[in-house]
Design an enzyme around this catalytic site. Structure first.
Site, PDB file in Angstrom:
ATOM      1  N   ASP A 176     -32.436 -22.209   3.421  1.00 12.75           N
ATOM      2  CA  ASP A 176     -32.346 -22.268   4.890  1.00 12.75           C
ATOM      3  C   ASP A 176     -33.022 -23.526   5.423  1.00 12.75           C
ATOM      4  O   ASP A 176     -32.549 -24.134   6.388  1.00 12.75           O
ATOM      5  CB  ASP A 176     -32.987 -21.022   5.502  1.00 12.75           C
ATOM      6  N   SER A 204     -19.872 -16.779   7.931  1.00 17.13           N
ATOM      7  CA  SER A 204     -21.219 -16.391   7.533  1.00 17.13           C
ATOM      8  C   SER A 204     -21.993 -16.008   8.794  1.00 17.13           C
ATOM      9  O   SER A 204     -21.402 -15.866   9.872  1.00 17.13           O
ATOM     10  CB  SER A 204     -21.882 -17.555   6.792  1.00 17.13           C
ATOM     11  N   LYS A 261     -28.902  -5.036   7.062  1.00 16.83           N
ATOM     12  CA  LYS A 261     -28.228  -6.095   6.306  1.00 16.83           C
ATOM     13  C   LYS A 261     -28.315  -5.753   4.814  1.00 16.83           C
ATOM     14  O   LYS A 261     -29.361  -5.907   4.191  1.00 16.83           O
ATOM     15  CB  LYS A 261     -28.866  -7.449   6.584  1.00 16.83           C
ATOM     16  N   CYS A 280     -39.465 -37.324 -20.732  1.00 20.70           N
ATOM     17  CA  CYS A 280     -38.547 -36.183 -20.756  1.00 20.70           C
ATOM     18  C   CYS A 280     -38.925 -35.259 -21.924  1.00 20.70           C
ATOM     19  O   CYS A 280     -39.043 -35.723 -23.062  1.00 20.70           O
ATOM     20  CB  CYS A 280     -37.111 -36.666 -20.913  1.00 20.70           C
ATOM     21  N   CYS A 311     -29.376 -37.474 -23.266  1.00 24.81           N
ATOM     22  CA  CYS A 311     -30.396 -36.428 -23.150  1.00 24.81           C
ATOM     23  C   CYS A 311     -29.754 -35.071 -23.428  1.00 24.81           C
ATOM     24  O   CYS A 311     -28.799 -34.683 -22.730  1.00 24.81           O
ATOM     25  CB  CYS A 311     -31.012 -36.427 -21.760  1.00 24.81           C
TER      26      CYS A 311
END
Length: 775
Positions: free
Chosen positions: A56, A101, A133, A434, A459
């Site tokens: 949100d 929505s 809801k 990494c 990778c």
């Protein structure tokens, strides 16, 4: 909005307003990327990548950015759309009316501000229907003259997946409506869910059958309804029926319904109930904003007294006439709002913080915790997003921490319980390299918070993620190319050299490439190795199984395709094993995937910002990967639904040599990287066509054509396949399921044709239909 929220919003607006146009575009692209990834995962794969609050927040920031810098809003912005494009696990169904929505509020102040806007726009006398809801799966039921003809998921709000066959097993959904006087067409909208008790029983049943347990009722509901029957054995069909029969539905609205004979939403519920449809027994009509706020507060305190999980309250204007007056944005009605409850919280121990690398190279810290039960499921890990978030939360490894399920779904670390520290805790240090390939981590560009692994080609984590993405329903939809098989092909325990160093060799795979593989299974969210019941790494041989009896040198046949392995041959030491059915199916599905629609291949290439919407537009306009690759930035950006950000990403992608190798090797392996019969860029045939200069909108189900097939037929004949009806439209081809486009065509007096006439039109041109003299 409370004072703190208001101050935060003003601060964000001031920051965004100071951005120059290039920085604003870059921030819009970053937010779009995050939102689309999260939305595609949630709607398309039943996966949750971020909590509701984070999602949100991204949406609110993007909306503010587009308000302050309108030029950065593309036609495919997430702020203008709903859900995600439906996959092809099931046939597509076009909703007669879009499934929108809901906008969200998170405090009583924000709710009252919404109600004040409603009353300002329509005046006094508003009543508010309040209902719980439900945290389930949105469903649309289409009834014609009282008989159920289709059931579809939300999809992208326009097109969903046809789950009619499975819905017939769901208790309480009538196949024929009770009573009489049913309209010729009505779409009923509702939520499919498991009660808490049924969810617990389902997991007990799953465990007894040796199947995986579900993390929460929402994922269980979605996974149960969206499963195919084909290829299942008797035990699997029994388990499928068991799951479907435990599902429940509560209807909460209507989609298409010409002239309903009632004046309020609450009267709609009464009428639907009289037809035998299950409506909520918890809804009420509030006479005032204060009464609606009381309802919200009551269920915030008693949310666990309800038999199913809820994550808030939906408040709607009860008067239907005011719905039309208030209208809607491109993604949500203005006459309804969802009030989201704050999530539950528990304490647990932070054992470690580990870093995983995803498909895009982003390095993400994850909290590894002592198992804790919160909001109905056991939590062991939670994302911490990046090193700045870890620092901001102030957590140390070894802390007792507070966690919650944001939206009752995603685990989130809130912070430490400082008073319980004993001095043994230690700070997290973000690794410099990494964890999978050792490359130095760095921001993609100056100012980025996230660190990324720059070794995009090799990778293992990134290759694994991209291969899994290729098999996903939003890309090439290859059955059997999922989490485990992607890991097996790109990062196996053995052989030392994986079958796929990059995705370029995917369509070159052979049986002998699959046989010797062993792999550690990794978590889809974190990329970390999963542990079995004994705490050991979960290792498997996904493409082979033990031979039950000697094959005695018999040659393989069509009915028994298992190859015979010579103990002294290339698979020395594996003579007791044969290739599994899963391996044969994967190879067959890869072969079938070579003829998938062009837009799917474009999504499968993992080009940043290119999702199904942009990929469809590009495929329809250019007709081939080669044509897209040869196009200029201006030509790409001019395509409806694309724009300059996506255009730049495409050009940048094709400038990398190993990216080009992917396209070249796929083409050499027989992948169809062009739409058959497409006349080339601009959809204008070089020497004319029977539909040259003709604009057509295809809507609903046209017999003999898929949705994409109808558009491709128009383009191949030299016409323009438009997505919306306007005065420039010449024909609307409409079949069952045609909705607002059909109504718009009737309103504008545009000629409407059926599937048979459409076939004549694309094959012979408008003159064959008569009574047409051009636009």
């Amino acid at each position: 909005m409370n004072d703190a929220s208001s101050a935060s919003a003003m601060s964000d607006d001031a920051e965004l307003a100071r951005l120059d146009l290039d920085d604003a575009r870059a921030e819009a692209a970053r937010l779009t990327d995050l939102i689309v990834d999260a939305r595609d995962a949630y709607y398309g794969r039943d996966e949750v990548l971020v909590d509701d609050a984070t999602y949100d927040g991204w949406m609110q920031r993007l909306e503010a950015l587009e308000r302050l810098h309108p030029e950065v809003q593309g036609q495919d912005s997430p702020t203008l759309s709903v859900g995600a494009a439906s996959g092809t696990l099931f046939a597509p169904v076009e909703h007669a009316e879009r499934m929108l929505s809901l906008d969200n509020v998170f405090s009583e102040d924000e709710f009252r501000a919404w109600a004040a806007r409603v009353q300002r726009d329509v005046g006094a006398g508003v009543h508010y229907l309040c209902e719980l809801k439900i945290d389930g799966l949105a469903l649309s039921l289409r009834y014609e003259h009282g008989r159920l003809v289709s059931a579809a998921t939300r999809g992208d709000g326009r097109v969903g997946e046809d789950v009619t066959e499975n819905v017939r097993d769901v208790a309480g959904i009538p196949l024929t409506l009770a009573g009489s006087g049913h309209p010729g067409l009505v779409e009923v909208r509702g939520e499919v869910f498991f009660t808490v008790a049924d969810f617990q029983s389902l997991n007990a049943y799953q465990e007894s059958m040796g199947d995986r347990l579900f993390a929460n009722p929402r994922n269980a509901a979605s996974g149960s309804l969206r499963q195919k029957r084909e290829g299942k054995n008797e035990r699997q069909l029994e388990a499928m029926h068991e799951r479907l029969s435990r599902l429940r539905l509560t209807v909460h609205g209507i989609g298409a319904w010409p002239n309903p004979p009632v004046a309020t939403q609450s009267e709609v519920y009464g009428l639907l109930e009289s037809w035998g449809l299950p409506v909520s027994r918890y809804f009420t009509v509030a006479e005032s904003v204060d009464a609606a706020a009381d309802y919200i507060r009551h269920y915030g305190e008693h949310r666990h007294d309800v038999e199913h999980e809820i994550d808030g309250v939906v408040v709607k204007v009860d008067e239907l006439a005011l719905h039309d007056e208030l209208g809607a944005t491109s993604r949500a009605p203005r006459w309804a709002i969802a009030y989201k409850y704050p999530p539950e919280q528990v304490n647990t121990k932070l054992l470690d913080i580990v870093v995983s690398v995803g498909r895009t190279g982003r390095a993400t810290p994850f909290a590894v915790m002592e198992p804790a039960r919160v909001a109905g499921s056991v939590v062991r890990q939670a994302t911490l997003h990046n090193q700045d978030v870890v620092k901001a939360k102030g957590v140390l490894i070894g802390d007792t921490i507070v966690i919650r399920k944001a939206g009752d779904v995603i685990p989130e670390v809130l912070g430490p319980v400082v008073e319980l520290r004993d001095g043994s805790e230690r700070a997290f240090v973000m690794p410099a390299n990494c964890p999978e390939c050792g490359s130095p981590l760095a921001p993609a560009k100056e100012g980025d918070i996230d660190l990324r692994c720059p070794n995009t080609r090799s990778c293992p984590a990134q290759v694994r993620g991209r291969v899994e993405h290729i098999g996903s329903r939003g890309a090439l939809d290859i059955e059997g190319l999922g989490e485990v098989s992607a890991a097996a092909l790109t990062h196996p325990l053995r052989p030392e050299v994986p079958p796929l160093v990059t995705e370029a060799g995917l369509f070159d795979l052979r049986a002998e490439d699959l046989f010797p593989i062993d792999v550690e299974v990794r978590d889809a969210e974190t990329g970390l190795v999963r542990l079995d019941a004994d705490g050991e790494p979960d290792a498997r041989s996904p493409f082979r199984r033990q031979r039950k009896a000697p094959l005695e040198g018999r040659a393989p046949t069509a009915s028994r395709p298992d190859p015979v392995f010579d103990p002294d041959g290339p698979f020395d030491g594996d003579a007791d094993f044969i290739l599994s059915a899963a391996a044969h199916e994967l190879l067959e599905n890869l072969e079938r995937a070579k003829t998938k629609e062009l837009w799917r291949f474009f999504v499968a290439l993992s080009i940043r910002h290119v999702g199904p919407v942009a990929a469809r537009a590009l495929a329809q306009w250019f007709g081939s990967i080669d044509a897209i690759r040869a196009a200029s930035r201006e030509e790409l950006a001019a395509v409806e639904g694309v724009g300059p950000i996506i255009a730049d990403a495409i050009i940048d992608w094709f400038e990398v040599d190993w990216h080009v190798e992917i396209v070249d090797r796929w083409a050499a392996a027989g992948a169809q990287l062009a739409t058959p019969g497409h006349p080339g860029p601009g959809a204008a045939p070089a020497s004319g066509g029977v539909l040259e200069g003709v604009t057509i909108v295809a809507t609903g189900t046209l017999e003999g054509y898929t949705r994409e097939g109808a558009q491709e037929a128009i383009i191949a004949a030299g016409g323009k396949a438009a997505s919306s009806v306007s005065k420039k439209t010449d024909f609307v081809a409409a079949g069952p399921g045609a909705g607002s486009k059909l109504a718009k065509a009737e309103e504008l007096g545009i000629r409407i044709i059926d599937a048979a006439q459409f076939r004549v039109l694309v094959e012979q041109g408008p003159a064959a239909l008569g009574e047409w003299s051009g636009a």
